[in-house]
Design a protein around this motif. Structure first.
Motif, PDB file in Angstrom:
ATOM      1  N   LEU A  68      20.231 -14.501   2.866  1.00  0.00           N
ATOM      2  CA  LEU A  68      20.778 -14.519   1.521  1.00  0.00           C
ATOM      3  C   LEU A  68      20.575 -15.854   0.811  1.00  0.00           C
ATOM      4  N   SER A  69      20.030 -16.823   1.501  1.00  0.00           N
ATOM      5  CA  SER A  69      19.801 -18.134   0.906  1.00  0.00           C
ATOM      6  C   SER A  69      18.630 -18.130  -0.065  1.00  0.00           C
ATOM      7  N   GLY A  70      17.941 -16.994  -0.186  1.00  0.00           N
ATOM      8  CA  GLY A  70      16.830 -16.924  -1.117  1.00  0.00           C
ATOM      9  C   GLY A  70      15.640 -16.159  -0.598  1.00  0.00           C
ATOM     10  N   GLY A  71      15.841 -15.304   0.406  1.00  0.00           N
ATOM     11  CA  GLY A  71      14.728 -14.528   0.939  1.00  0.00           C
ATOM     12  C   GLY A  71      14.443 -13.308   0.078  1.00  0.00           C
ATOM     13  N   THR A  72      13.182 -13.098  -0.267  1.00  0.00           N
ATOM     14  CA  THR A  72      12.782 -11.873  -0.956  1.00  0.00           C
ATOM     15  C   THR A  72      11.692 -11.191  -0.142  1.00  0.00           C
ATOM     16  N   GLU A  73      11.629  -9.867  -0.282  1.00  0.00           N
ATOM     17  CA  GLU A  73      10.732  -9.076   0.556  1.00  0.00           C
ATOM     18  C   GLU A  73      10.555  -7.713  -0.095  1.00  0.00           C
ATOM     19  N   VAL A  74       9.356  -7.139  -0.024  1.00  0.00           N
ATOM     20  CA  VAL A  74       9.152  -5.819  -0.607  1.00  0.00           C
ATOM     21  C   VAL A  74       9.982  -4.793   0.153  1.00  0.00           C
ATOM     22  N   VAL A  75      10.286  -3.691  -0.515  1.00  0.00           N
ATOM     23  CA  VAL A  75      11.209  -2.700   0.054  1.00  0.00           C
ATOM     24  C   VAL A  75      10.665  -2.112   1.346  1.00  0.00           C
ATOM     25  N   SER A  76       9.355  -1.844   1.422  1.00  0.00           N
ATOM     26  CA  SER A  76       8.819  -1.266   2.659  1.00  0.00           C
ATOM     27  C   SER A  76       8.969  -2.221   3.831  1.00  0.00           C
ATOM     28  N   SER A  77       8.890  -3.530   3.590  1.00  0.00           N
ATOM     29  CA  SER A  77       9.097  -4.506   4.666  1.00  0.00           C
ATOM     30  C   SER A  77      10.568  -4.610   5.040  1.00  0.00           C
ATOM     31  N   GLN A  78      11.477  -4.481   4.063  1.00  0.00           N
ATOM     32  CA  GLN A  78      12.904  -4.446   4.388  1.00  0.00           C
ATOM     33  C   GLN A  78      13.210  -3.212   5.228  1.00  0.00           C
ATOM     34  N   PHE A  79      12.599  -2.079   4.879  1.00  0.00           N
ATOM     35  CA  PHE A  79      12.758  -0.863   5.675  1.00  0.00           C
ATOM     36  C   PHE A  79      12.361  -1.135   7.123  1.00  0.00           C
ATOM     37  N   ALA A  80      11.201  -1.755   7.321  1.00  0.00           N
ATOM     38  CA  ALA A  80      10.711  -2.042   8.675  1.00  0.00           C
ATOM     39  C   ALA A  80      11.606  -3.041   9.398  1.00  0.00           C
ATOM     40  N   ARG A  81      12.156  -4.005   8.670  1.00  0.00           N
ATOM     41  CA  ARG A  81      13.029  -5.021   9.271  1.00  0.00           C
ATOM     42  C   ARG A  81      14.271  -4.383   9.884  1.00  0.00           C
ATOM     43  N   TYR A  82      14.818  -3.363   9.211  1.00  0.00           N
ATOM     44  CA  TYR A  82      16.072  -2.767   9.689  1.00  0.00           C
ATOM     45  C   TYR A  82      15.869  -1.517  10.543  1.00  0.00           C
ATOM     46  N   GLU A  83      14.633  -1.046  10.655  1.00  0.00           N
ATOM     47  CA  GLU A  83      14.343   0.085  11.538  1.00  0.00           C
ATOM     48  C   GLU A  83      14.544  -0.319  12.994  1.00  0.00           C
ATOM     49  N   ASP A  84      15.350   0.430  13.728  1.00  0.00           N
ATOM     50  CA  ASP A  84      15.655   0.202  15.142  1.00  0.00           C
ATOM     51  C   ASP A  84      16.392  -1.118  15.372  1.00  0.00           C
ATOM     52  N   ALA A  85      16.985  -1.655  14.313  1.00  0.00           N
ATOM     53  CA  ALA A  85      17.726  -2.912  14.444  1.00  0.00           C
ATOM     54  C   ALA A  85      19.176  -2.637  14.840  1.00  0.00           C
ATOM     55  N   ASN A 380       7.140   6.395  -4.857  1.00  0.00           N
ATOM     56  CA  ASN A 380       6.942   6.310  -6.302  1.00  0.00           C
ATOM     57  C   ASN A 380       5.760   5.409  -6.635  1.00  0.00           C
ATOM     58  N   SER A 381       5.538   5.202  -7.915  1.00  0.00           N
ATOM     59  CA  SER A 381       4.453   4.349  -8.398  1.00  0.00           C
ATOM     60  C   SER A 381       5.074   3.162  -9.124  1.00  0.00           C
ATOM     61  N   PRO A 382       5.344   2.049  -8.416  1.00  0.00           N
ATOM     62  CA  PRO A 382       5.994   0.891  -9.061  1.00  0.00           C
ATOM     63  C   PRO A 382       5.210   0.430 -10.285  1.00  0.00           C
ATOM     64  N   SER A 383       5.921   0.064 -11.346  1.00  0.00           N
ATOM     65  CA  SER A 383       5.278  -0.216 -12.626  1.00  0.00           C
ATOM     66  C   SER A 383       4.453  -1.493 -12.628  1.00  0.00           C
ATOM     67  N   ASP A 384       4.669  -2.387 -11.655  1.00  0.00           N
ATOM     68  CA  ASP A 384       3.837  -3.588 -11.554  1.00  0.00           C
ATOM     69  C   ASP A 384       2.463  -3.286 -10.964  1.00  0.00           C
ATOM     70  N   GLY A 385       2.271  -2.084 -10.452  1.00  0.00           N
ATOM     71  CA  GLY A 385       1.038  -1.730  -9.775  1.00  0.00           C
ATOM     72  C   GLY A 385       1.114  -1.883  -8.273  1.00  0.00           C
ATOM     73  N   SER A 386       2.129  -2.583  -7.803  1.00  0.00           N
ATOM     74  CA  SER A 386       2.402  -2.743  -6.374  1.00  0.00           C
ATOM     75  C   SER A 386       3.874  -3.077  -6.236  1.00  0.00           C
ATOM     76  N   GLN A 387       4.366  -3.084  -5.005  1.00  0.00           N
ATOM     77  CA  GLN A 387       5.780  -3.398  -4.780  1.00  0.00           C
ATOM     78  C   GLN A 387       6.089  -4.842  -5.160  1.00  0.00           C
ATOM     79  N   ARG A 388       7.255  -5.025  -5.739  1.00  0.00           N
ATOM     80  CA  ARG A 388       7.752  -6.365  -6.042  1.00  0.00           C
ATOM     81  C   ARG A 388       8.666  -6.822  -4.917  1.00  0.00           C
ATOM     82  N   ALA A 389       8.549  -8.079  -4.518  1.00  0.00           N
ATOM     83  CA  ALA A 389       9.486  -8.634  -3.538  1.00  0.00           C
ATOM     84  C   ALA A 389      10.854  -8.769  -4.191  1.00  0.00           C
TER      85      ALA A 389
END
Length: 471
Positions: A68-85, A380-389
């Protein structure tokens, strides 16, 4: 004649509301369904729903980079981070997440990646909700209750530590920068360390449960493992909090604490209606399990809050809603004229009420942040053209039962057979604090979670010559 006009008005209203193309819910997990609605506009609306009665399904939050100190990450990577955690669902430390759905979460500061408002993660009150801001958003508790907080406060006299000698001390914040004469509590979701300088004192407390919201006379408790004075930032293992104090607050803390003491922490959230002054009854965030901030609760107890967004602009949107049967996650694409133009807040509210039959719903960060992931795939199709962190998100999960191996026992000498990462907790989602060379011997430490399964392996707490952590 009057009756005729009523019928005509009702018909016009029905025709004005976009009718979803015929579709069906598809099961994507136990008690979790997905559906793509194609409606006039055009708009593509991606929705998942979780059956609140299905005890194998639950809600979790996610944190970018796990900090929470300032980490950003795309949603698919957050999904992977918490999978089987590792988690705490069913109030059992050691259950795991089978992640099914992830969406982006609250607004955040682009310059530093810190999310607006509060965060509850796996039962940890990891970042306070802002006092009387009206941004408390959605929360899910250990008893399967869903709530929209509207407006809350953290009354200062109800946030305190009780020391072993029964003296008490108020603390001024959770996982924020420490100020002069303040006592701040840092949780493992903040960062690898407290990131503090050497002008204060810090107490490491090993917790018996996550840092749950429990108002006095109830409390969470832990055992003091270490006291550090003017020694700089302290590492925060996955099952610990750090009491960090400076000036007069440090003097009070040090006068009341010793290694081996049991300390207790009580904290309370008070609730108000949207005006942030009238007390709201019947709401209880005790033992909240997962939650993030939202900005507009546009559907309240079945009533659409028309005009809550005065701009009336259409954008990509992310929102969370619920009724007595389901929790809904929704993402609508936008800024893509031939695909999906996006929704106004009023249109979003109408969809939740009229199509999903939700009774409560709130808006999350939208625009280029809006993303939905189902079973690891971006839908979905994110409006930036790719996922935003982004700074955080929300998950729908299935429960994986706690599993432990008895291969190694407390006090046993073990030896690495290859280079090994020593981590702050059991799982590759926790930070590596040291790399242990092949052939290094260590001793298995006492811990109730020794041998626990997480992230595809079993984990033990081990002391090596250079570090103590989880391998």
């Amino acid at each position: 004649m009057r009756g005729r006009w009523i019928v005509l008005y009702a018909l016009a209203t029905a025709l004005a509301w976009p009718t979803p193309a015929l579709a069906q819910w598809t099961s994507v997990g136990t008690g979790i369904d997905y559906q793509l609605f194609s409606i006039t506009g055009p708009n593509k609306v991606f929705v998942t729903r979780m059956d609140r009665a299905n005890t194998n399904a639950f809600i979790e939050s996610s944190i970018g980079q796990g900090r929470l100190s300032g980490g950003t990450e795309v949603v698919s990577s957050q999904f992977a981070r918490y999978e089987d955690a590792l988690g705490y669902w069913t109030q059992t430390w050691g259950t795991r997440n089978d992640a099914v759905v992830a969406i982006n979460g609250s607004y955040f500061y682009f310059e530093d990646g810190i999310p607006f408002g509060g965060v509850v993660n796996s039962g940890w009150y990891a970042k306070r909700y802002d006092d009387v801001s009206g941004l408390s958003g959605f929360v899910w508790d250990v008893n399967r209750n869903a709530t929209m907080g509207l407006c809350v406060s953290n009354p200062s006299d109800r946030q305190f530590i009780t020391y072993a000698n029964n003296n008490t001390q108020q603390f001024q914040g959770i996982s924020v920068a420490r100020g002069d004469n303040q006592l701040i509590i840092y949780t493992p979701q903040y960062d690898t360390t407290t990131l503090t300088d050497n002008t204060g004192s810090e107490v490491l407390v090993e917790m018996s449960t996550p840092f749950l919201i429990k108002p006095t006379p109830n409390f969470v408790s832990g055992i003091v493992r270490q006291i550090r004075q003017n020694a700089g930032s302290t590492q925060i293992p996955f099952d610990c909090i750090v009491l960090s104090a400076k000036g007069t607050a440090a003097s009070t803390m040090l006068a009341n604490v010793q290694v081996g003491d049991t300390i207790k922490v009580s904290q309370e959230i008070r609730h108000y209606v949207a005006d942030c002054s009238t007390t709201r009854s019947g709401i209880d965030w005790t033992k909240a399990y997962a939650g993030i901030s939202g900005n507009w609760v546009f559907l309240r107890d079945g009533v659409i809050q028309y005009g809550i967004d005065s701009t009336g602009e259409r954008h990509p949107r992310t929102a969370i809603g619920f009724n007595s049967s389901y929790v809904f996650y929704l993402v609508v694409d936008g800024r893509q004229p031939s695909w999906s133009i996006g929704m106004t807040i009023d249109e979003l509210a109408g969809f939740f009420k009229n199509t999903l039959d939700a009774t409560w719903a709130c808006n999350q960060d939208g625009g280029g942040s809006s993303t939905m992931v189902v079973n690891g795939t971006v839908m979905n199709s994110p409006s930036d053209g790719s996922q935003r962190a982004v700074a955080n998100g929300m998950l729908m999960c299935n429960l994986v039962a706690k599993s432990q191996s008895t291969t190694f026992t407390t006090g046993q000498t073990v030896q690495t057979t290859g280079s090994a990462n020593c981590r702050l907790g059991p799982g590759t989602n926790y930070t590596s604090i040291a790399t242990i060379a092949s052939g290094t011997q260590g001793t298995v430490q006492t811990h109730t979670l020794n041998g626990v399964a997480a992230k595809g392996s079993n984990w033990w707490k081990v002391t090596f010559p250079s570090a103590t952590g989880w391998v």
